[in-house]
Design an enzyme around this catalytic site. Structure first.
Site, PDB file in Angstrom:
ATOM      1  N   LYS A 108      52.824  11.702  92.474  1.00  0.00           N
ATOM      2  CA  LYS A 108      53.909  10.746  92.679  1.00  0.00           C
ATOM      3  C   LYS A 108      55.007  10.862  91.623  1.00  0.00           C
ATOM      4  O   LYS A 108      56.176  10.680  91.926  1.00  0.00           O
ATOM      5  CB  LYS A 108      53.367   9.322  92.734  1.00  0.00           C
TER       6      LYS A 108
ATOM      7  N   GLN B  32      45.060   0.891  94.176  1.00  0.00           N
ATOM      8  CA  GLN B  32      45.029   0.892  92.717  1.00  0.00           C
ATOM      9  C   GLN B  32      45.664  -0.357  92.125  1.00  0.00           C
ATOM     10  O   GLN B  32      46.060  -0.373  90.964  1.00  0.00           O
ATOM     11  CB  GLN B  32      45.723   2.141  92.170  1.00  0.00           C
TER      12      GLN B  32
ATOM     13  N   GLU C  33      54.644   2.446  90.744  1.00  0.00           N
ATOM     14  CA  GLU C  33      53.542   1.469  90.710  1.00  0.00           C
ATOM     15  C   GLU C  33      53.902   0.172  91.433  1.00  0.00           C
ATOM     16  O   GLU C  33      53.689  -0.920  90.914  1.00  0.00           O
ATOM     17  CB  GLU C  33      53.155   1.138  89.261  1.00  0.00           C
TER      18      GLU C  33
ATOM     19  N   ARG D  10      40.008   9.136  88.261  1.00  0.00           N
ATOM     20  CA  ARG D  10      40.612   9.736  87.060  1.00  0.00           C
ATOM     21  C   ARG D  10      40.056  11.134  86.828  1.00  0.00           C
ATOM     22  O   ARG D  10      40.623  11.927  86.086  1.00  0.00           O
ATOM     23  CB  ARG D  10      40.332   8.911  85.791  1.00  0.00           C
TER      24      ARG D  10
END
Length: 826
Positions: free
Chosen positions: A98, A316, A286, A660
DNA sequence: GGGTTGCCCGTTTTT
DNA sequence: CGGGCAACCC
């Protein structure tokens, strides 16, 4: 309407008017130049860049190379870059690139000459993210990257308020309060009102106020729907008081950096219009973590050109407890009916097993937009996720560190490994073991540099030197080092302040003070006046050095013999270093109030230990996820306070943790864990059951010899445990183990209140919560009591079964004694 | 005014 | 268990 900022309501005059104006806005606007000159006059450096840029537009544009950067994108990414106009939601899963999309998109817009750099607004959540984006953008387009309005929401807010804050009664030199100042302030207000601080904590009060601000609500906008019953419904009253106090101090808090621009835009349509016209393209990172105030800001600003691109991942969203509204991303298409949605699902980061496991886990959540991450190499699934059980938290830490040490010694890079925990207290154990093992590590997010006492104090000295009206700074340091200023003196000053409407500093002249105190305060005044002179003549770092030395502040810590004092002086020296980079103290103070940690970047090859929250956006080859125990993760408080919603957010946190990892994931849990000095016996996290069997490799403790096929040392390791606790749990009565996995949460005070002794730590007595709830579940009044026995002497009650007590005597002996044979020892 | 004791309570925390 | 804080005592 819920908020006066409700931008869909045409009866809002300002908005309606600006709507009309904006409909007339064209992509080329003659006002641009005027707007630019308005926006770039305070920061000389920036205006220089922007001015030179605007004079050279055609040149610069031509010099931008052909967009070869587009070739590096996959089809979806490319589409996300090329869909420049209109509202766009990019659903960008973990590891799908992103940041690349965002930076390339900005470069593309500029290259296509759809906008000049300063007509692009790109907002991020963290300083780190904006720094990262800025440097990547610079690689793409060079120096023009610095003309883009790229920063955190709060940094953008501050910029707007510095420029136009005076229109809502805010002087341009306002200060931004840190959380400690905020708390001090609200606490004082509450105490003045006679509130029982114990019962209603200032922190909770602040949180309620903060949530209102997050929603874009000024005190006058808080309707009954948003009312809070906290503190007998007085929260709103304190909100009002608090805002007044802030205004009197010419201060704002973090929430105000979003709320006040909204208020400004509402009050002054011309200001809003200018920004709406300026920002031809708006990009948001975000987006799942935006709150209502941020959403409103974006919507208002985007009304100009309607080019709003939001990038985010609903899976997320982990900050709802801080006011973030997943709803923003979930209902994007409803709010912007003509919005396009692009999904980025090609994952460049993780193996098949990791993605499968993460997908299966997150599938337990409801209300998702839904997306499926696909690995690049679908043939190689990689290693299964390891799920491991340990005796206790200590052993867990020890063996994880041991495992890391093996790869480290074999030449592996530590920087590719992370330990991600749910709660900060978990880092302590790891720190201990890492220190022992001599592994370079870094604990991220522990103590923030600018939150440290000595740094706050030093900054307060600078603040007061700059502006003697800064009462909060005054309060912080007036008696630091000790100058003999006590409660009496402070009350006298505050009273004078209130009567004469002057600052505490100025009140010194008028307040009735005892001679000794007066003398002390007057030399303080001289000191600060001299400090003020220094700010005019010396460089920031030298100013700070002189002030802190002449005030005796440095000496105060030098005299201090506590173990931390040395570190504090080091921190102050570090502060001088930071100050070297600033032209003036004002800009430093602004920086210090916005930046939370200076040391987010690791130096050299270090292992990182951090919370799951802090890990968002990062990636590591190997990730350890310890402490997967119900009550810790998912955290009991999240479950208690938010029920299923809370559980889902915890699950998203687990999802963030797993995703992650590029190659390896090690999940683990312990049978016992020390919490608040006592042992509790949690059950494995329910999230473990949600991982598909075919993607994990489960190693229960009791069957290590059957499951461990890779290392013959493993068995030995389990038995060579180095602590009493390990030994104790290894050899204890097996009849308890049948009860071990009962699905009962033991992460609460109740369950640890009864227990029996470890038998190793003679004094003070250590309690261990039983694997089962004691047969008599009623709370015991005797456990923990000190008692005396005629022959055995002093001891502590560790268990109670009716009249039969288990007593650990100070000799170390554990005996069953009837209650009537002992007496209470006080 | 300043030091000491005793009680309470304990997540996550971009800015 | 330990940090923070308010009441308490010199």
């Amino acid at each position: 309407m819920n908020s006066l900022f409700d931008i869909d309501e045409p009866e809002n005059d300002n908005t309606a008017q600006s709507n009309a104006d904006l409909n007339n806005a064209t992509s080329f606007n003659p006002l641009d130049e005027a707007v630019e000159s308005i926006f770039h006059t305070t920061s000389s450096e920036e205006s220089r860049i922007n001015d030179s840029f605007s004079r050279k537009v055609p040149d610069t544009a031509l010099r931008i190379p052909a967009p070869t950067f587009l070739d590096e994108l996959n089809p979806e990414q490319r589409q996300a870059v090329e869909t420049t106009d209109g509202p766009l939601l990019v659903l960008s899963g973990a590891g799908t690139g992103k940041t690349k999309v965002l930076t390339t998109r900005i470069a593309y817009i500029i290259q296509q000459r759809k906008a000049l750099p300063w007509q692009i607004l790109a907002v991020t959540f963290t300083n780190k993210a904006s720094k990262e984006m800025k440097s990547r953008l610079e690689r793409l387009i060079g120096g023009d990257a610095f003309s883009v309005w790229l920063g955190t929401f709060h940094a953008i807010g501050i910029k707007i308020l510095r420029k136009f804050g005076d229109r809502i009664g805010l002087a341009p030199n306002f200060i931004v309060l840190g959380s400690d100042d905020q708390e001090r302030l609200i606490k004082k207000l509450m105490q003045e009102a006679g509130i029982d601080i114990k019962k209603y904590t200032p922190a909770t009060m602040l949180e309620i106020i903060q949530r209102w601000k997050d929603k874009g609500l000024l005190p006058e906008h808080v309707s009954s729907a948003h009312q809070s019953s906290f503190c007998n419904g007085q929260a709103l009253y304190f909100y009002r008081q608090y805002q007044q106090k802030l205004r009197a101090l010419n201060a704002v808090d973090f929430g105000d950096l979003l709320l006040l621009p909204l208020a400004l835009f509402q009050q002054d349509a011309s200001v809003l219009r200018q920004y709406q016209q300026q920002f031809k393209y708006i990009l948001v990172d975000e987006y799942q973590d935006t709150n209502v105030a941020q959403y409103l800001l974006l919507r208002l600003l985007a009304k100009g050109h309607n080019n709003l691109c939001c990038v985010g991942d609903d899976d997320q969203s982990i900050y709802s407890w801080r006011g973030a509204e997943v709803e923003n991303i979930l209902s994007f298409q409803t709010i912007f009916p003509d919005a396009k949605i692009i999904r980025l699902e090609r994952n460049y980061r993780s193996t098949g097993h990791i993605l499968n496991a993460a997908a299966a886990l997150i599938a337990h959540n409801t209300g998702r937009l839904g997306k499926t991450l696909k690995p690049i190499d679908s043939h190689n699934q990689g290693k299964r996720l390891s799920v491991k059980e340990y005796f206790n938290g200590n052993q867990e830490a020890e063996q994880i560190v041991e495992k890391i040490n093996e790869t480290y010694r074999a030449g592996g890079l530590l920087g590719e490994t992370a330990i991600l925990v749910r709660a900060t207290f978990q880092t302590r154990l790891f720190e201990e073991k890492l220190l022992q093992a001599g592994i370079p590590y870094k604990i991220i997010g522990g103590f923030k540099f600018y939150e440290r006492e000595e740094i706050k104090d030093a900054v307060a000295y600078l603040r007061l030197a700059l502006n003697t009206n800064d009462d909060l700074a005054f309060l912080r340091i007036v008696n630091k080092p000790k100058r003999g200023i006590g409660k009496q003196a402070m009350e006298a000053l505050e009273q004078t302040t209130a009567e004469k409407h002057i600052s505490l500093f100025d009140a010194i002249t008028w307040a009735p003070l005892r001679p000794a105190v007066r003398k002390a305060l007057e030399s303080f005044v001289t000191l600060i006046k001299r400090a003020h002179e220094l700010t005019q003549t010396e460089k920031p770092a030298d100013t700070a050095k002189l002030i802190l030395e002449e005030s005796g502040y440095i000496q105060m810590w030098q005299m201090d013999k506590s173990p931390e004092s040395e570190g504090r002086i080091e921190n102050i020296n570090e502060l001088y270093n930071v100050l070297e980079d600033f032209e003036d103290i004002e800009s430093f103070i602004e920086y210090a109030s916005l930046v939370t940690d200076t040391d987010e970047n690791t130096t050299g090859d270090q292992l990182v230990v951090m919370t799951l929250h802090a890990s968002k956006g990062l990636e590591f080859k190997t990730v350890f996820l310890p402490g997967w125990e119900d009550g810790l993760f998912p955290h009991q408080k999240a479950l208690d306070e938010s029920g299923d919603i809370g559980l889902e957010e915890e699950r998203r946190l687990a999802y963030v943790g797993i995703t992650r990892a590029k190659r390896e994931v090690f999940i683990s849990y312990a049978q016992s864990r020390k919490l608040y000095g006592q042992w509790i016996n949690p059950i494995p996290s329910r999230f473990i059951n949600e991982l598909p069997e075919e993607d994990i490799d489960f190693k229960p403790l009791c069957s290590y010899n059957h499951f461990n096929g890779t290392s013959s040392q493993s068995e030995e390791r389990y038995h060579s445990s180095s602590t009493f606790e390990d030994y104790f749990f290894d050899t204890r009565d097996e009849s308890h183990s049948a009860e071990r996995h009962r699905p009962v949460s033991r992460w609460d005070r109740e369950s640890v209140s009864s227990g029996f002794e470890t038998g190793f730590d003679s004094s003070p007595a250590q309690f261990v919560a039983p694997f089962f709830k004691s047969s008599s579940n009623k709370k015991s009044k005797r456990i923990g009591k000190r008692v005396r026995h005629e022959t055995f002497g002093l001891g502590t009650v560790v268990r109670e079964e009716g009249e039969r007590l288990d007593i650990r005597f100070d000799s170390g002996e554990l005996k069953k004694i009837m209650a009537r044979f002992v007496e209470l020892a006080e």
